[in-house]
Design an enzyme around this catalytic site. Structure first.
Site, PDB file in Angstrom:
ATOM      1  N   LEU A 145      95.803  13.255  34.058  1.00 48.01           N
ATOM      2  CA  LEU A 145      96.704  14.201  33.426  1.00 48.01           C
ATOM      3  C   LEU A 145      97.979  13.475  33.042  1.00 48.01           C
ATOM      4  O   LEU A 145      98.377  12.521  33.704  1.00 48.01           O
ATOM      5  CB  LEU A 145      97.068  15.340  34.397  1.00 48.01           C
ATOM      6  CG  LEU A 145      96.033  16.399  34.744  1.00 48.01           C
ATOM      7  CD1 LEU A 145      96.660  17.429  35.671  1.00 48.01           C
ATOM      8  CD2 LEU A 145      95.488  17.068  33.494  1.00 48.01           C
ATOM      9  N   ASP A 146      98.636  13.953  31.990  1.00 45.58           N
ATOM     10  CA  ASP A 146      99.949  13.413  31.654  1.00 45.58           C
ATOM     11  C   ASP A 146     100.883  13.564  32.852  1.00 45.58           C
ATOM     12  O   ASP A 146     100.757  14.502  33.644  1.00 45.58           O
ATOM     13  CB  ASP A 146     100.556  14.173  30.469  1.00 45.58           C
ATOM     14  CG  ASP A 146      99.847  13.867  29.160  1.00 45.58           C
ATOM     15  OD1 ASP A 146      99.186  12.825  29.077  1.00 45.58           O
ATOM     16  OD2 ASP A 146      99.970  14.685  28.226  1.00 45.58           O
ATOM     17  N   ARG A 147     101.834  12.666  32.966  1.00 44.03           N
ATOM     18  CA  ARG A 147     102.777  12.698  34.076  1.00 44.03           C
ATOM     19  C   ARG A 147     103.519  14.031  34.157  1.00 44.03           C
ATOM     20  O   ARG A 147     103.794  14.540  35.251  1.00 44.03           O
ATOM     21  CB  ARG A 147     103.788  11.547  33.927  1.00 44.03           C
ATOM     22  CG  ARG A 147     104.761  11.398  35.088  1.00 44.03           C
ATOM     23  CD  ARG A 147     105.703  10.219  34.876  1.00 44.03           C
ATOM     24  NE  ARG A 147     106.632  10.473  33.782  1.00 44.03           N
ATOM     25  CZ  ARG A 147     107.813  11.070  33.937  1.00 44.03           C
ATOM     26  NH1 ARG A 147     108.204  11.478  35.132  1.00 44.03           N
ATOM     27  NH2 ARG A 147     108.605  11.250  32.898  1.00 44.03           N
ATOM     28  N   THR A 149     102.474  16.983  33.190  1.00 43.33           N
ATOM     29  CA  THR A 149     101.584  18.125  33.387  1.00 43.33           C
ATOM     30  C   THR A 149     101.174  18.215  34.852  1.00 43.33           C
ATOM     31  O   THR A 149     100.823  17.214  35.469  1.00 43.33           O
ATOM     32  CB  THR A 149     100.329  17.981  32.513  1.00 43.33           C
ATOM     33  OG1 THR A 149     100.710  17.855  31.149  1.00 43.33           O
ATOM     34  CG2 THR A 149      99.413  19.186  32.661  1.00 43.33           C
TER      35      THR A 149
END
Length: 327
Positions: A145-147, A149
Protein backbone atom coordinates in the site's frame (compact mmCIF):
# COMPACT_ATOMS: atom_id res chain seq x y z
CA UNK A 1 20.40 -21.92 -23.11
CA UNK A 2 22.87 -21.08 -20.37
CA UNK A 3 21.40 -21.53 -16.92
CA UNK A 4 21.50 -18.64 -14.53
CA UNK A 5 23.54 -19.49 -11.46
CA UNK A 6 21.58 -19.35 -8.19
CA UNK A 7 22.02 -16.38 -5.92
CA UNK A 8 24.07 -17.35 -2.85
CA UNK A 9 22.49 -16.73 0.57
CA UNK A 10 23.32 -13.51 2.32
CA UNK A 11 26.36 -13.78 4.58
CA UNK A 12 25.08 -10.85 6.67
CA UNK A 13 22.15 -10.97 9.09
CA UNK A 14 19.32 -8.48 9.00
CA UNK A 15 19.71 -5.28 10.97
CA UNK A 16 16.63 -3.75 12.61
CA UNK A 17 14.51 -6.01 10.41
CA UNK A 18 16.18 -4.70 7.23
CA UNK A 19 18.00 -6.93 4.75
CA UNK A 20 21.53 -6.04 3.67
CA UNK A 21 21.98 -4.58 0.20
CA UNK A 22 23.06 -7.16 -2.38
CA UNK A 23 24.97 -6.07 -5.49
CA UNK A 24 25.87 -8.29 -8.41
CA UNK A 25 28.66 -6.93 -10.58
CA UNK A 26 27.50 -6.60 -14.22
CA UNK A 27 28.75 -9.00 -16.86
CA UNK A 28 30.15 -6.17 -18.97
CA UNK A 29 32.07 -3.11 -17.89
CA UNK A 30 35.43 -1.34 -17.84
CA UNK A 31 35.93 -1.17 -14.06
CA UNK A 32 39.24 -2.47 -12.79
CA UNK A 33 38.24 -3.00 -9.17
CA UNK A 34 35.13 -3.64 -7.11
CA UNK A 35 35.61 -0.20 -5.55
CA UNK A 36 35.52 1.57 -8.93
CA UNK A 37 32.19 -0.03 -9.75
CA UNK A 38 30.61 0.70 -6.36
CA UNK A 39 31.76 4.33 -6.38
CA UNK A 40 30.04 4.77 -9.75
CA UNK A 41 26.96 2.74 -8.82
CA UNK A 42 26.51 4.49 -5.47
CA UNK A 43 27.42 7.91 -6.78
CA UNK A 44 24.70 9.53 -4.70
CA UNK A 45 26.46 8.45 -1.51
CA UNK A 46 29.85 9.87 -2.53
CA UNK A 47 33.25 8.22 -2.92
CA UNK A 48 34.16 8.99 0.69
CA UNK A 49 31.21 6.95 1.99
CA UNK A 50 32.13 3.95 -0.15
CA UNK A 51 35.79 4.16 0.87
CA UNK A 52 34.75 4.36 4.51
CA UNK A 53 32.73 1.16 4.12
CA UNK A 54 35.72 -0.62 2.58
CA UNK A 55 38.02 0.65 5.35
CA UNK A 56 35.59 -0.60 8.01
CA UNK A 57 35.26 -4.04 6.38
CA UNK A 58 31.51 -3.52 5.85
CA UNK A 59 31.46 -4.77 2.24
CA UNK A 60 31.67 -8.56 2.18
CA UNK A 61 31.64 -11.40 -0.30
CA UNK A 62 29.62 -14.62 -0.30
CA UNK A 63 31.97 -16.13 2.29
CA UNK A 64 31.29 -13.27 4.70
CA UNK A 65 34.85 -11.97 4.50
CA UNK A 66 35.51 -8.27 3.82
CA UNK A 67 36.22 -7.34 0.22
CA UNK A 68 39.20 -5.01 -0.13
CA UNK A 69 39.03 -1.79 -2.11
CA UNK A 70 41.63 -3.05 -4.56
CA UNK A 71 39.91 -6.40 -5.17
CA UNK A 72 39.80 -7.00 -8.94
CA UNK A 73 36.49 -6.61 -10.73
CA UNK A 74 34.95 -10.03 -11.46
CA UNK A 75 31.76 -10.07 -13.58
CA UNK A 76 28.90 -11.78 -11.76
CA UNK A 77 30.49 -11.42 -8.32
CA UNK A 78 28.07 -10.75 -5.45
CA UNK A 79 28.86 -8.39 -2.59
CA UNK A 80 26.73 -7.38 0.39
CA UNK A 81 26.67 -4.46 2.80
CA UNK A 82 24.35 -2.68 5.19
CA UNK A 83 23.56 0.89 4.22
CA UNK A 84 23.55 3.53 6.91
CA UNK A 85 20.00 3.88 8.14
CA UNK A 86 18.46 7.33 7.66
CA UNK A 87 17.17 9.29 10.61
CA UNK A 88 13.49 8.38 10.72
CA UNK A 89 10.73 9.86 12.84
CA UNK A 90 8.85 6.86 14.29
CA UNK A 91 5.24 6.58 13.15
CA UNK A 92 3.49 6.70 16.54
CA UNK A 93 0.59 4.41 15.71
CA UNK A 94 0.21 0.66 16.25
CA UNK A 95 0.59 -1.87 13.46
CA UNK A 96 -2.15 -4.37 14.22
CA UNK A 97 -1.92 -8.04 13.20
CA UNK A 98 -5.39 -9.24 12.23
CA UNK A 99 -4.36 -12.75 11.15
CA UNK A 100 -1.32 -14.96 11.47
CA UNK A 101 -0.73 -18.58 10.53
CA UNK A 102 2.20 -20.62 9.26
CA UNK A 103 1.82 -19.21 5.75
CA UNK A 104 0.67 -15.59 5.96
CA UNK A 105 0.43 -12.52 8.17
CA UNK A 106 -2.25 -9.91 7.52
CA UNK A 107 -1.54 -6.54 9.12
CA UNK A 108 -3.72 -3.45 9.52
CA UNK A 109 -1.28 -0.68 8.60
CA UNK A 110 -1.63 2.88 9.93
CA UNK A 111 -1.32 5.97 7.76
CA UNK A 112 2.23 7.29 7.19
CA UNK A 113 3.90 3.87 7.57
CA UNK A 114 5.54 2.60 4.38
CA UNK A 115 4.93 -1.05 3.54
CA UNK A 116 8.51 -1.98 2.61
CA UNK A 117 11.93 -0.26 2.88
CA UNK A 118 12.38 2.35 0.19
CA UNK A 119 14.12 5.72 -0.02
CA UNK A 120 14.12 7.52 3.31
CA UNK A 121 11.79 4.97 4.94
CA UNK A 122 13.74 1.87 5.90
CA UNK A 123 13.54 0.56 9.46
CA UNK A 124 10.33 2.51 10.08
CA UNK A 125 8.26 0.36 7.72
CA UNK A 126 5.58 -2.26 8.18
CA UNK A 127 7.81 -5.09 6.95
CA UNK A 128 10.76 -4.20 9.20
CA UNK A 129 8.48 -3.69 12.20
CA UNK A 130 6.76 -7.05 11.74
CA UNK A 131 10.04 -8.89 11.26
CA UNK A 132 11.23 -7.49 14.58
CA UNK A 133 8.03 -7.77 16.55
CA UNK A 134 7.03 -11.24 15.34
CA UNK A 135 10.59 -12.60 15.07
CA UNK A 136 9.98 -13.57 11.43
CA UNK A 137 13.15 -12.55 9.55
CA UNK A 138 12.02 -14.28 6.34
CA UNK A 139 8.73 -12.35 6.19
CA UNK A 140 8.08 -10.66 2.83
CA UNK A 141 5.30 -8.51 1.39
CA UNK A 142 2.96 -10.03 -1.19
CA UNK A 143 1.86 -6.54 -2.31
CA UNK A 144 2.04 -3.03 -0.92
CA UNK A 145 0.00 0.00 0.00
CA UNK A 146 1.10 3.59 -0.48
CA UNK A 147 2.70 5.03 2.64
CA UNK A 148 -0.17 7.47 3.11
CA UNK A 149 -2.89 4.83 2.75
CA UNK A 150 -3.98 2.83 5.80
CA UNK A 151 -5.43 -0.66 5.93
CA UNK A 152 -4.82 -4.30 5.17
CA UNK A 153 -1.54 -5.65 3.78
CA UNK A 154 -0.71 -9.31 3.14
CA UNK A 155 2.72 -10.70 4.04
CA UNK A 156 4.09 -14.19 3.42
CA UNK A 157 5.97 -16.20 6.04
CA UNK A 158 7.82 -18.62 3.77
CA UNK A 159 9.91 -17.24 0.90
CA UNK A 160 9.17 -20.26 -1.27
CA UNK A 161 5.43 -19.50 -1.08
CA UNK A 162 5.65 -15.78 -1.83
CA UNK A 163 5.18 -16.26 -5.57
CA UNK A 164 1.88 -18.09 -5.10
CA UNK A 165 0.42 -15.18 -3.14
CA UNK A 166 1.87 -12.52 -5.43
CA UNK A 167 0.22 -14.32 -8.34
CA UNK A 168 -3.16 -13.75 -6.70
CA UNK A 169 -2.67 -10.00 -7.04
CA UNK A 170 -1.14 -10.22 -10.51
CA UNK A 171 -4.06 -12.30 -11.77
CA UNK A 172 -6.64 -10.10 -10.00
CA UNK A 173 -7.93 -12.93 -7.85
CA UNK A 174 -7.95 -10.79 -4.69
CA UNK A 175 -11.15 -8.88 -4.03
CA UNK A 176 -10.18 -5.53 -2.55
CA UNK A 177 -12.47 -2.89 -1.11
CA UNK A 178 -11.39 0.58 -0.03
CA UNK A 179 -13.09 3.33 1.91
CA UNK A 180 -12.50 7.03 1.32
CA UNK A 181 -13.73 10.35 2.65
CA UNK A 182 -14.11 13.07 0.03
CA UNK A 183 -16.41 16.02 -0.72
CA UNK A 184 -20.06 15.35 -1.47
CA UNK A 185 -21.37 16.58 -4.82
CA UNK A 186 -24.94 15.62 -5.72
CA UNK A 187 -24.20 16.54 -9.33
CA UNK A 188 -21.84 13.54 -9.65
CA UNK A 189 -23.99 10.49 -10.54
CA UNK A 190 -23.10 7.45 -8.46
CA UNK A 191 -22.59 4.54 -8.39
CA UNK A 192 -20.45 4.39 -11.49
CA UNK A 193 -17.48 2.53 -12.92
CA UNK A 194 -14.55 4.71 -13.95
CA UNK A 195 -12.31 3.47 -16.75
CA UNK A 196 -9.22 5.28 -18.02
CA UNK A 197 -5.60 4.85 -18.99
CA UNK A 198 -3.18 5.87 -16.23
CA UNK A 199 0.58 6.27 -16.63
CA UNK A 200 3.14 6.90 -13.90
CA UNK A 201 6.55 8.07 -15.09
CA UNK A 202 9.66 7.29 -13.09
CA UNK A 203 10.82 10.26 -11.04
CA UNK A 204 7.46 12.07 -11.34
CA UNK A 205 5.40 12.32 -8.15
CA UNK A 206 1.99 12.03 -9.77
CA UNK A 207 0.31 9.63 -12.15
CA UNK A 208 -1.88 10.99 -14.93
CA UNK A 209 -4.67 9.94 -17.25
CA UNK A 210 -3.85 9.79 -20.97
CA UNK A 211 -5.81 8.84 -24.09
CA UNK A 212 -5.76 5.17 -24.98
CA UNK A 213 -7.00 1.74 -24.02
CA UNK A 214 -8.11 1.76 -20.37
CA UNK A 215 -5.78 0.00 -17.95
CA UNK A 216 -7.43 1.23 -14.75
CA UNK A 217 -10.97 0.34 -13.64
CA UNK A 218 -12.59 1.49 -10.37
CA UNK A 219 -16.13 1.14 -9.02
CA UNK A 220 -17.17 4.22 -7.01
CA UNK A 221 -20.18 4.11 -4.69
CA UNK A 222 -21.58 6.69 -2.28
CA UNK A 223 -22.14 5.14 1.15
CA UNK A 224 -23.42 8.17 3.09
CA UNK A 225 -22.92 11.90 3.39
CA UNK A 226 -23.35 14.66 5.93
CA UNK A 227 -26.45 16.78 5.56
CA UNK A 228 -24.73 20.12 6.03
CA UNK A 229 -23.64 22.06 2.93
CA UNK A 230 -20.10 21.23 1.88
CA UNK A 231 -19.96 18.33 4.29
CA UNK A 232 -17.90 15.24 3.57
CA UNK A 233 -19.10 11.93 2.22
CA UNK A 234 -17.98 8.36 2.68
CA UNK A 235 -17.32 6.29 -0.42
CA UNK A 236 -16.79 2.63 -1.20
CA UNK A 237 -14.09 2.13 -3.85
CA UNK A 238 -13.60 -1.21 -5.55
CA UNK A 239 -10.64 -1.40 -7.94
CA UNK A 240 -10.44 -4.27 -10.40
CA UNK A 241 -6.96 -3.19 -11.56
CA UNK A 242 -3.96 -1.96 -9.62
CA UNK A 243 -2.35 1.05 -11.28
CA UNK A 244 -0.25 3.39 -9.13
CA UNK A 245 -2.47 5.96 -7.34
CA UNK A 246 -5.44 4.64 -9.31
CA UNK A 247 -8.17 5.43 -6.78
CA UNK A 248 -6.72 8.85 -5.99
CA UNK A 249 -6.52 9.74 -9.70
CA UNK A 250 -10.06 8.54 -10.43
CA UNK A 251 -11.61 10.35 -7.47
CA UNK A 252 -9.84 13.59 -8.40
CA UNK A 253 -10.99 13.21 -12.01
CA UNK A 254 -14.59 12.96 -10.77
CA UNK A 255 -14.14 16.24 -8.91
CA UNK A 256 -14.16 14.36 -5.61
CA UNK A 257 -10.51 14.46 -4.45
CA UNK A 258 -9.84 12.35 -1.37
CA UNK A 259 -9.37 14.52 1.70
CA UNK A 260 -5.77 14.92 2.81
CA UNK A 261 -4.34 14.01 -0.60
CA UNK A 262 -1.08 15.98 -1.09
CA UNK A 263 -0.84 15.10 -4.81
CA UNK A 264 -4.30 15.21 -6.36
CA UNK A 265 -5.72 17.33 -7.81
CA UNK A 266 -2.66 19.53 -7.09
CA UNK A 267 0.74 18.85 -5.54
CA UNK A 268 1.01 20.67 -2.23
CA UNK A 269 4.08 21.61 -0.21
CA UNK A 270 5.53 18.70 1.80
CA UNK A 271 4.69 18.66 5.49
CA UNK A 272 7.49 18.57 8.09
CA UNK A 273 8.71 15.16 9.23
CA UNK A 274 6.67 14.06 12.19
CA UNK A 275 3.52 15.95 11.22
CA UNK A 276 0.86 13.23 11.32
CA UNK A 277 -2.20 15.44 11.72
CA UNK A 278 -3.83 15.28 8.29
CA UNK A 279 -3.62 11.73 6.91
CA UNK A 280 -4.91 10.84 3.48
CA UNK A 281 -8.47 9.66 4.01
CA UNK A 282 -8.10 6.37 2.16
CA UNK A 283 -8.35 2.97 3.83
CA UNK A 284 -7.89 -0.54 2.43
CA UNK A 285 -10.98 -1.86 4.19
CA UNK A 286 -11.14 -5.52 3.15
CA UNK A 287 -9.27 -8.35 1.41
CA UNK A 288 -10.91 -11.55 0.15
CA UNK A 289 -9.18 -14.43 -1.60
CA UNK A 290 -8.84 -18.18 -1.80
CA UNK A 291 -5.57 -19.22 -0.18
CA UNK A 292 -3.38 -20.69 -2.98
CA UNK A 293 -1.55 -22.95 -0.51
CA UNK A 294 -4.28 -24.20 1.84
CA UNK A 295 -7.39 -23.66 -0.28
CA UNK A 296 -9.03 -21.78 2.61
CA UNK A 297 -11.42 -18.91 1.88
CA UNK A 298 -10.15 -15.76 3.58
CA UNK A 299 -12.01 -12.54 4.29
CA UNK A 300 -10.23 -9.90 6.36
CA UNK A 301 -11.54 -6.51 7.42
CA UNK A 302 -9.73 -3.47 8.81
CA UNK A 303 -10.81 -2.19 12.19
CA UNK A 304 -9.63 1.36 11.54
CA UNK A 305 -11.78 4.47 11.20
CA UNK A 306 -11.11 7.40 8.92
CA UNK A 307 -10.51 10.54 10.97
CA UNK A 308 -12.29 12.99 8.66
CA UNK A 309 -15.49 10.98 8.94
CA UNK A 310 -15.30 10.25 12.66
CA UNK A 311 -14.79 13.93 13.50
CA UNK A 312 -14.50 16.15 10.45
CA UNK A 313 -14.19 19.42 12.35
CA UNK A 314 -11.17 18.26 14.37
CA UNK A 315 -9.58 16.66 11.32
CA UNK A 316 -10.01 19.86 9.28
CA UNK A 317 -8.52 21.90 12.14
CA UNK A 318 -5.50 19.59 12.32
CA UNK A 319 -6.24 18.54 15.91
CA UNK A 320 -7.24 14.96 15.16
CA UNK A 321 -4.15 13.18 16.43
CA UNK A 322 -3.34 9.76 17.88
CA UNK A 323 -4.46 6.15 17.47
CA UNK A 324 -7.55 6.76 19.60
CA UNK A 325 -8.55 9.36 17.01
CA UNK A 326 -9.02 6.92 14.18
CA UNK A 327 -5.46 6.19 13.18
Amino acid sequence: MRRKSPTPPSPLPQRHGVDPVRVRLPAAGTWRTVREHLVERLSGAGAGVVDGMFDAGRIVGADGRPVTADAPYVPGLFVWFHRDLPDEVPVPYPLEVVHRDEHIVVADKPHFLATTPRGSHVAETALARLRRELDLPALTAAHRLDRLTAGLVLFTVRPEERGAYQTLFRDRRVRKEYEAVAPYDPAVPLPRTVRSRIVKERGVLTAREVPGEPNAVSRVELVEHRDRPGGPARYRLTPSTGQTHQLRVHMAALGLPILGDPLYPEVTAPVPAGDFRRPLQLLARSLEFTDPVTGEEHRFRSGRALAAWACHARWAAGTYDGPSDGQ
